[in-house]
Design an enzyme around this catalytic site. Structure first.
Site, mmCIF file in Angstrom:
data_model
loop_
_atom_site.group_PDB
_atom_site.id
_atom_site.type_symbol
_atom_site.label_atom_id
_atom_site.label_comp_id
_atom_site.label_asym_id
_atom_site.label_seq_id
_atom_site.Cartn_x
_atom_site.Cartn_y
_atom_site.Cartn_z
ATOM 1 N N SER A 1 5.303 -2.491 30.782
ATOM 2 C CA SER A 1 6.022 -3.730 31.103
ATOM 3 C C SER A 1 7.154 -3.478 32.106
ATOM 4 C CB SER A 1 6.618 -4.330 29.832
ATOM 5 O OG SER A 1 5.616 -4.486 28.867
ATOM 6 N N CYS B 1 2.671 -2.764 25.020
ATOM 7 C CA CYS B 1 2.604 -4.193 24.704
ATOM 8 C C CYS B 1 1.191 -4.739 24.839
ATOM 9 C CB CYS B 1 3.564 -4.954 25.626
ATOM 10 S SG CYS B 1 3.367 -6.723 25.532
ATOM 11 N N CYS C 1 2.297 -5.724 21.213
ATOM 12 C CA CYS C 1 2.497 -7.173 21.057
ATOM 13 C C CYS C 1 1.221 -8.001 21.155
ATOM 14 C CB CYS C 1 3.461 -7.698 22.118
ATOM 15 S SG CYS C 1 4.747 -6.564 22.594
ATOM 16 N N LYS D 1 -1.620 -7.172 18.563
ATOM 17 C CA LYS D 1 -1.041 -7.475 17.242
ATOM 18 C C LYS D 1 -0.991 -8.992 17.006
ATOM 19 C CE LYS D 1 2.750 -8.667 16.915
ATOM 20 N NZ LYS D 1 3.904 -7.842 17.131
ATOM 21 N N ALA E 1 2.187 12.053 35.947
ATOM 22 C CA ALA E 1 3.083 12.566 36.976
ATOM 23 C C ALA E 1 4.231 13.296 36.292
ATOM 24 C CB ALA E 1 3.633 11.424 37.813
ATOM 25 N N TYR F 1 9.626 -3.577 11.807
ATOM 26 C CA TYR F 1 8.760 -4.570 12.457
ATOM 27 C C TYR F 1 7.270 -4.307 12.184
ATOM 28 C CZ TYR F 1 12.106 -6.539 15.966
ATOM 29 O OH TYR F 1 13.106 -7.189 16.628
ATOM 30 N N ILE F 2 6.832 -3.076 12.543
ATOM 31 C CA ILE F 2 5.384 -2.809 12.514
ATOM 32 C C ILE F 2 4.865 -2.821 11.087
ATOM 33 C CG2 ILE F 2 3.613 -1.083 13.066
ATOM 34 C CD1 ILE F 2 5.178 -0.346 15.550
ATOM 35 N N GLU G 1 4.706 -6.471 9.782
ATOM 36 C CA GLU G 1 3.688 -7.256 10.494
ATOM 37 C C GLU G 1 2.291 -6.830 10.052
ATOM 38 O OE1 GLU G 1 4.598 -6.817 14.678
ATOM 39 O OE2 GLU G 1 6.006 -8.496 14.623
ATOM 40 N N GLY H 1 8.619 4.170 12.889
ATOM 41 C CA GLY H 1 9.415 4.170 14.111
ATOM 42 C C GLY H 1 8.678 4.781 15.284
ATOM 43 N N ASP I 1 11.489 1.396 26.611
ATOM 44 C CA ASP I 1 11.583 2.096 25.318
ATOM 45 C C ASP I 1 12.089 3.526 25.476
ATOM 46 O OD1 ASP I 1 10.523 -0.221 24.386
ATOM 47 O OD2 ASP I 1 8.729 0.660 23.492
ATOM 48 N N ALA J 1 11.266 -12.007 17.377
ATOM 49 C CA ALA J 1 10.493 -12.538 16.251
ATOM 50 C C ALA J 1 9.742 -11.400 15.605
ATOM 51 C CB ALA J 1 9.514 -13.596 16.731
ATOM 52 N N HIS K 1 11.363 -35.881 13.857
ATOM 53 C CA HIS K 1 10.994 -36.035 12.461
ATOM 54 C C HIS K 1 9.504 -36.308 12.317
ATOM 55 C CE1 HIS K 1 11.792 -36.766 8.266
ATOM 56 N NE2 HIS K 1 11.099 -37.889 8.338
ATOM 57 N N GLU L 1 13.949 -29.827 12.996
ATOM 58 C CA GLU L 1 15.045 -30.803 12.864
ATOM 59 C C GLU L 1 16.094 -30.329 11.860
ATOM 60 O OE1 GLU L 1 14.175 -34.668 11.030
ATOM 61 O OE2 GLU L 1 12.502 -33.750 9.944
HETATM 62 P P1 NDP Z 1 11.401 0.328 13.138
HETATM 63 O O1 NDP Z 1 12.460 1.196 13.654
HETATM 64 O O2 NDP Z 1 11.519 -1.142 13.282
HETATM 65 O O3 NDP Z 1 11.193 0.636 11.578
HETATM 66 C C1 NDP Z 1 10.971 1.936 11.121
HETATM 67 C C2 NDP Z 1 10.870 1.890 9.614
HETATM 68 O O4 NDP Z 1 10.461 3.166 9.147
HETATM 69 C C3 NDP Z 1 12.190 1.560 8.939
HETATM 70 O O5 NDP Z 1 11.940 0.756 7.824
HETATM 71 C C4 NDP Z 1 12.699 2.937 8.520
HETATM 72 O O6 NDP Z 1 13.504 2.894 7.376
HETATM 73 C C5 NDP Z 1 11.397 3.623 8.172
HETATM 74 N N1 NDP Z 1 11.488 5.064 8.248
HETATM 75 C C6 NDP Z 1 12.007 5.817 9.247
HETATM 76 N N2 NDP Z 1 11.920 7.120 8.947
HETATM 77 C C7 NDP Z 1 11.340 7.190 7.732
HETATM 78 C C8 NDP Z 1 10.997 8.260 6.876
HETATM 79 N N3 NDP Z 1 11.246 9.525 7.220
HETATM 80 N N4 NDP Z 1 10.417 7.981 5.702
HETATM 81 C C9 NDP Z 1 10.196 6.702 5.329
HETATM 82 N N5 NDP Z 1 10.487 5.642 6.094
HETATM 83 C C10 NDP Z 1 11.065 5.889 7.277
HETATM 84 O O7 NDP Z 1 10.079 0.894 13.791
HETATM 85 P P2 NDP Z 1 8.628 0.285 13.970
HETATM 86 O O8 NDP Z 1 7.747 1.463 14.049
HETATM 87 O O9 NDP Z 1 8.333 -0.747 12.948
HETATM 88 O O10 NDP Z 1 8.717 -0.445 15.377
HETATM 89 C C11 NDP Z 1 9.248 0.246 16.508
HETATM 90 C C12 NDP Z 1 9.925 -0.725 17.437
HETATM 91 O O11 NDP Z 1 8.941 -1.467 18.138
HETATM 92 C C13 NDP Z 1 10.774 -1.790 16.746
HETATM 93 O O12 NDP Z 1 12.068 -1.348 16.467
HETATM 94 C C14 NDP Z 1 10.771 -2.907 17.730
HETATM 95 O O13 NDP Z 1 11.805 -2.690 18.658
HETATM 96 C C15 NDP Z 1 9.413 -2.759 18.407
HETATM 97 N N6 NDP Z 1 8.468 -3.763 17.874
HETATM 98 C C16 NDP Z 1 8.694 -5.074 18.116
HETATM 99 C C17 NDP Z 1 7.848 -6.033 17.610
HETATM 100 C C18 NDP Z 1 8.122 -7.477 17.857
HETATM 101 O O14 NDP Z 1 8.882 -7.799 18.772
HETATM 102 N N7 NDP Z 1 7.555 -8.384 17.059
HETATM 103 C C19 NDP Z 1 6.673 -5.680 16.818
HETATM 104 C C20 NDP Z 1 6.541 -4.265 16.609
HETATM 105 C C21 NDP Z 1 7.404 -3.354 17.124
HETATM 106 P P3 NDP Z 1 15.106 2.701 7.488
HETATM 107 O O15 NDP Z 1 15.314 1.267 7.829
HETATM 108 O O16 NDP Z 1 15.572 3.064 6.140
HETATM 109 O O17 NDP Z 1 15.563 3.632 8.549
#
Ligand code: NDP
Length: 453
Positions: free
Chosen positions: A15, A43, A48, A51, A115, A177-178, A181, A260, A301, A339, A434, A439
């Site tokens: 992107s 994405c 995105c 998904k 690259a 998020y992931i 979802e 993550g 990212d 979202a 309405h 609303e």
């Molecule tokens: P996130 O950072 O959103 O969530 C990671 C999750 O994994 C958290 O709940 C975290 O817990 C947990 N976690 C991390 N380390 C460990 C561990 N060692 N053991 C157990 N649990 C762990 O990452 P995602 O992979 O869900 O998504 C990555 C990014 O991609 C998002 O932050 C977002 O920016 C983007 N994204 C956006 C979407 C959208 O716009 N709809 C959809 C999907 C992704 P804790 O909170 O305790 O750290």
């Protein structure tokens, strides 16, 4: 003066990278880009877009059930994963071509190869050394899984998009998020789904009241294991045994690790230049996205500011304008709406209640749980939630949150209003449509009676 092959050479045609290429080229720059994997990045290919297509598929389950209360009857409704996957693949490859076309149409030289950086102005690609006045790193991120016995058996969201068969049962690790979802999607597609989250509620970083609401709502359809971690995964027959820290075991077809994503900075040649990394491994940049190496920039990212597609697009555009236009613009990070496409959807823009308090702002909070009119006939016990955070001194709406159908569609418009400085009085004098859920945002009159904190 030193001559370069390119004014701008971009690493990564996702992107942020493609947007930077297009804008830079339209401003007269000679641009090259290298992409080793797929056009459109995460994405379009494993994020995105596919998904959201899966999310649409999942929503039909509720729609079919809800239709009965409106008089519909049917028999023989089935779901075929391979149809969904085939059609998703077609759409993704259509979008790949569009991204490639954007580059071709803008006379960007495209290298379909990896690259690496060889110096402040040098890039090695396809065995050739090319030079550029500026280099932009837009290589994105990649799923990351913590290490524990058997963790390599878990798949990431990347692989989930390629499954040949819908698993009968799925364990999802994570609470972001992931995780929410995919847990929502796969449970609706008919897969027995367990979500294992180490925290006491889902979606850390979002408004606490909204997190409570979502955590309760996800539980309808997904088995939720909070304050829990996976300690071991053992392959068995065609599936896995998942051992949890509280001692119990889950037998499932598949484990998804959604713990993550990490910036893809390794083996890029960064050690050959002055680019510096943050503790998280992301690339350090200044307000113009310039790294510690003055000719090298980075967006998306890989800089790990806000990992969202529209943010990467805006950053790529900002860099291109900064470098090649006489009217550069700074990018603002306030009021970035987002979202989460879980069931029900979550949409949010601006500050959470906790962030507002942390900033020392005097606030008023309006929040309510409402039932959609639709559910008066479906019998579904699904509530929606809406919440406004208002700064007392200015009357401005500084946070807006919603859990409910199409939350992203609704929140986008409110984000515009908030960027224009909308006040609670502006909301109040706006006539509602309405009967809609939207609303409710313009008819919130009572302050929340009991503070959550
Ligand atoms: P996130 O950072 O959103 O969530 C990671 C999750 O994994 C958290 O709940 C975290 O817990 C947990 N976690 C991390 N380390 C460990 C561990 N060692 N053991 C157990 N649990 C762990 O990452 P995602 O992979 O869900 O998504 C990555 C990014 O991609 C998002 O932050 C977002 O920016 C983007 N994204 C956006 C979407 C959208 O716009 N709809 C959809 C999907 C992704 P804790 O909170 O305790 O750290």
């Amino acid at each position: 003066m030193q001559e370069f092959d390119y004014d701008l050479f971009v690493l990564g045609a996702g992107s942020g990278g493609v947007r930077a290429c297009r804008i830079a080229a339209s401003l007269g720059a000679k641009v090259g880009v290298a992409e080793e994997r797929y056009f459109g990045g995460t994405c379009v290919n494993v994020g995105c877009v596919p998904k959201k297509l899966f999310s649409y598929a999942a929503h039909f389950r509720d729609d079919f059930e809800d239709s009965k209360g409106f008089g519909w009857s049917y028999s023989d409704i089935g779901f075929d994963w391979s149809t969904l996957k085939t059609n998703k693949d077609k759409e993704v490859s259509r979008l790949n071509s569009i991204y490639k076309l954007i580059l071709d149409d803008n006379n960007v030289d495209v290298f379909e190869a990896r690259a690496t950086i060889e110096g402040p102005h040098e890039i090695r690609v396809k065995g050739k050394l090319v030079t550029a006045k500026f280099i932009l790193i837009a290589v994105g991120g990649w799923p990351w899984t913590p290490e524990f016995p058997g963790s390599d058996v878990a798949v990431s969201s990347n692989e989930l998009f390629e499954l040949k068969k819908l698993p009968r049962s799925l364990v999802v690790l994570g609470g972001g998020y992931i995780a929410v979802e995919f847990a929502s999607i796969f449970s609706r597609l008919g897969c027995e789904t367990t979500l294992v989250c180490r925290g006491d509620k889902l979606l850390r970083g979002f408004d606490e009241e909204i997190r409570d609401f979502i955590t309760a709502a996800i539980g309808h359809g997904v088995v939720l294991k909070l304050n829990t971690e996976i300690v071991e995964i053992n392959p068995r027959n065609s599936g896995v045994n998942v051992l949890l820290n509280e001692g119990s075991e889950i037998v499932a077809d598949l484990v998804l690790s959604a713990t993550g994503r990490r910036p893809m900075t390794s083996n890029l040649g960064l050690e050959k230049v002055a680019v510096e990394l943050n503790k998280s491994g992301s690339i350090q940049v200044d307000e113009h996205y310039r790294t510690a190496e003055p000719s090298i920039y980075a967006v998306g990212d890989v800089i790990d500011r806000i990992a969202l597609t529209p943010v990467a697009l805006a950053e790529g555009q900002t860099v291109a304008r900064h470098l090649f236009s006489n009217h550069p613009e700074a990018m603002g990070y306030q009021n970035i709406p987002t979202a989460v496409f879980c069931h029900p959807n979550l949409g949010t823009v601006g500050l959470s209640e906790e962030q507002a308090i942390q900033k020392g702002l005097g606030i008023e909070v309006y929040s309510s749980a409402v039932k959609q009119l639709k559910h008066s006939l479906t019998g579904r016990n699904e509530m929606c939630m809406i919440k406004l955070i208002v700064e007392k001194s200015s009357d401005r709406v500084i946070g807006l949150h919603m859990v409910g159908p199409d939350a992203g569609e609704l929140v986008q418009g409110f984000a515009v209003a908030m960027n224009c400085g909308a006040t609670k009085s502006d909301f109040d004098r706006t006539i509602g449509i309405h009967p809609t859920l939207a609303e409710e945002f313009v008819t919130m009159r009572s302050l929340r009676a009991r503070p959550v904190l």
